[in-house]
Design a protein around this motif. Structure first.
Motif, mmCIF file in Angstrom:
data_model
loop_
_atom_site.group_PDB
_atom_site.id
_atom_site.type_symbol
_atom_site.label_atom_id
_atom_site.label_comp_id
_atom_site.label_asym_id
_atom_site.label_seq_id
_atom_site.Cartn_x
_atom_site.Cartn_y
_atom_site.Cartn_z
ATOM 1 N N ARG A 1 -13.666 4.992 35.725
ATOM 2 C CA ARG A 1 -12.572 4.433 36.514
ATOM 3 C C ARG A 1 -11.411 5.404 36.563
ATOM 4 O O ARG A 1 -11.175 6.155 35.627
ATOM 5 C CB ARG A 1 -12.133 3.110 35.909
ATOM 6 C CG ARG A 1 -13.330 2.172 35.864
ATOM 7 C CD ARG A 1 -13.111 0.734 35.991
ATOM 8 N NE ARG A 1 -12.077 0.308 36.871
ATOM 9 C CZ ARG A 1 -11.306 -0.732 36.594
ATOM 10 N NH1 ARG A 1 -11.444 -1.385 35.468
ATOM 11 N NH2 ARG A 1 -10.389 -1.117 37.442
ATOM 12 N N SER A 2 -10.687 5.364 37.660
ATOM 13 C CA SER A 2 -9.555 6.270 37.838
ATOM 14 C C SER A 2 -8.310 5.704 37.147
ATOM 15 O O SER A 2 -8.210 4.489 36.922
ATOM 16 C CB SER A 2 -9.261 6.469 39.325
ATOM 17 O OG SER A 2 -8.668 5.304 39.868
ATOM 18 N N ARG B 1 -3.696 -0.548 37.900
ATOM 19 C CA ARG B 1 -3.707 -1.755 38.746
ATOM 20 C C ARG B 1 -4.296 -2.955 37.993
ATOM 21 O O ARG B 1 -3.837 -4.085 38.153
ATOM 22 C CB ARG B 1 -4.486 -1.510 40.037
ATOM 23 C CG ARG B 1 -3.689 -0.777 41.104
ATOM 24 C CD ARG B 1 -4.357 -0.862 42.463
ATOM 25 N NE ARG B 1 -5.693 -0.292 42.479
ATOM 26 C CZ ARG B 1 -5.989 0.980 42.762
ATOM 27 N NH1 ARG B 1 -5.010 1.812 43.071
ATOM 28 N NH2 ARG B 1 -7.219 1.412 42.766
ATOM 29 N N GLU B 2 -5.298 -2.702 37.166
ATOM 30 C CA GLU B 2 -5.899 -3.781 36.387
ATOM 31 C C GLU B 2 -4.886 -4.377 35.397
ATOM 32 O O GLU B 2 -4.783 -5.592 35.263
ATOM 33 C CB GLU B 2 -7.122 -3.266 35.628
ATOM 34 C CG GLU B 2 -7.829 -4.339 34.822
ATOM 35 C CD GLU B 2 -9.046 -3.799 34.104
ATOM 36 O OE1 GLU B 2 -9.287 -4.269 32.970
ATOM 37 O OE2 GLU B 2 -9.732 -2.919 34.642
ATOM 38 N N PHE B 3 -4.133 -3.522 34.720
ATOM 39 C CA PHE B 3 -3.113 -4.020 33.794
ATOM 40 C C PHE B 3 -2.016 -4.768 34.542
ATOM 41 O O PHE B 3 -1.510 -5.776 34.049
ATOM 42 C CB PHE B 3 -2.535 -2.881 32.956
ATOM 43 C CG PHE B 3 -3.405 -2.500 31.794
ATOM 44 C CD1 PHE B 3 -3.469 -3.304 30.665
ATOM 45 C CD2 PHE B 3 -4.166 -1.348 31.831
ATOM 46 C CE1 PHE B 3 -4.271 -2.965 29.589
ATOM 47 C CE2 PHE B 3 -4.979 -0.996 30.762
ATOM 48 C CZ PHE B 3 -5.035 -1.802 29.642
ATOM 49 N N VAL B 4 -1.653 -4.291 35.719
ATOM 50 C CA VAL B 4 -0.642 -4.990 36.524
ATOM 51 C C VAL B 4 -1.169 -6.350 36.954
ATOM 52 O O VAL B 4 -0.433 -7.341 36.963
ATOM 53 C CB VAL B 4 -0.210 -4.134 37.737
ATOM 54 C CG1 VAL B 4 0.615 -4.948 38.720
ATOM 55 C CG2 VAL B 4 0.564 -2.912 37.273
ATOM 56 N N ALA B 5 -2.465 -6.424 37.298
ATOM 57 C CA ALA B 5 -3.058 -7.697 37.699
ATOM 58 C C ALA B 5 -3.031 -8.707 36.545
ATOM 59 O O ALA B 5 -2.813 -9.900 36.753
ATOM 60 C CB ALA B 5 -4.485 -7.479 38.187
ATOM 61 N N VAL B 6 -3.235 -8.230 35.330
ATOM 62 C CA VAL B 6 -3.254 -9.120 34.168
ATOM 63 C C VAL B 6 -1.838 -9.499 33.731
ATOM 64 O O VAL B 6 -1.547 -10.667 33.488
ATOM 65 C CB VAL B 6 -4.021 -8.464 32.992
ATOM 66 C CG1 VAL B 6 -3.880 -9.277 31.723
ATOM 67 C CG2 VAL B 6 -5.492 -8.269 33.358
ATOM 68 N N TYR B 7 -0.946 -8.507 33.615
ATOM 69 C CA TYR B 7 0.392 -8.734 33.043
ATOM 70 C C TYR B 7 1.503 -8.842 34.083
ATOM 71 O O TYR B 7 2.616 -9.231 33.747
ATOM 72 C CB TYR B 7 0.748 -7.593 32.082
ATOM 73 C CG TYR B 7 -0.094 -7.557 30.837
ATOM 74 C CD1 TYR B 7 0.187 -8.386 29.760
ATOM 75 C CD2 TYR B 7 -1.170 -6.680 30.732
ATOM 76 C CE1 TYR B 7 -0.584 -8.346 28.607
ATOM 77 C CE2 TYR B 7 -1.948 -6.635 29.589
ATOM 78 C CZ TYR B 7 -1.653 -7.469 28.530
ATOM 79 O OH TYR B 7 -2.417 -7.433 27.398
ATOM 80 N N GLY B 8 1.266 -8.417 35.292
ATOM 81 C CA GLY B 8 2.301 -8.385 36.311
ATOM 82 C C GLY B 8 3.017 -7.041 36.310
ATOM 83 O O GLY B 8 2.764 -6.179 35.462
#
Length: 121
Positions: A62-63, A69-76
């Motif tokens: 993964r890049s 983006r994944e961390f932003v999706a989980v934590y905002g």
């Protein structure tokens, strides 16, 4: 000739290692338990787990942008130490500029008024 070849080899960038990339990504994310420290600098178990997860995701191909983006999706957006300059994230970028311009305008007006009152009549 050998000198030119060795110089060319030194100038070519080597790909960043998983550890280097993990460190780079970790410096952009806020530790959820420490709240003022990056994941890279935090000694908390949560931050350690996040660093391990980042490294695993990198090894899986993964890049860095996908991982972030994944961390932003989980934590905002809160998880980002440096907010994106868009939407509500624009506020931390705009407030210092607006306050600086307002302060400069107030200083200018005060100086102009001070000069007018000091002028001989």
């Amino acid at each position: 000739m050998a000198l030119a070849l060795s110089a060319a080899l030194l100038l070519t960038e080597r790909p960043a290692s998983v550890e280097d990339t993990t460190q780079q990504i970790s410096t952009t994310l806020r530790c959820p338990t420490c709240q003022g420290i990056s994941v890279a600098d935090s000694p908390s178990p949560v931050a350690r787990d996040m660093r391990d997860r980042i490294a695993a995701e990198l090894r899986a191909g993964r890049s860095p942008a996908e991982i972030e983006r994944e961390f932003v999706a989980v934590y905002g957006d809160w998880i980002l130490l440096k907010p994106q300059p868009e939407g509500i994230g624009l506020v931390p970028w705009a407030v210092p500029i607006v306050l600086s311009l307002g302060g400069a305008l107030v200083c200018l007006l005060v100086v102009r008024r001070w000069i007018r009152h000091r002028a001989p009549r």
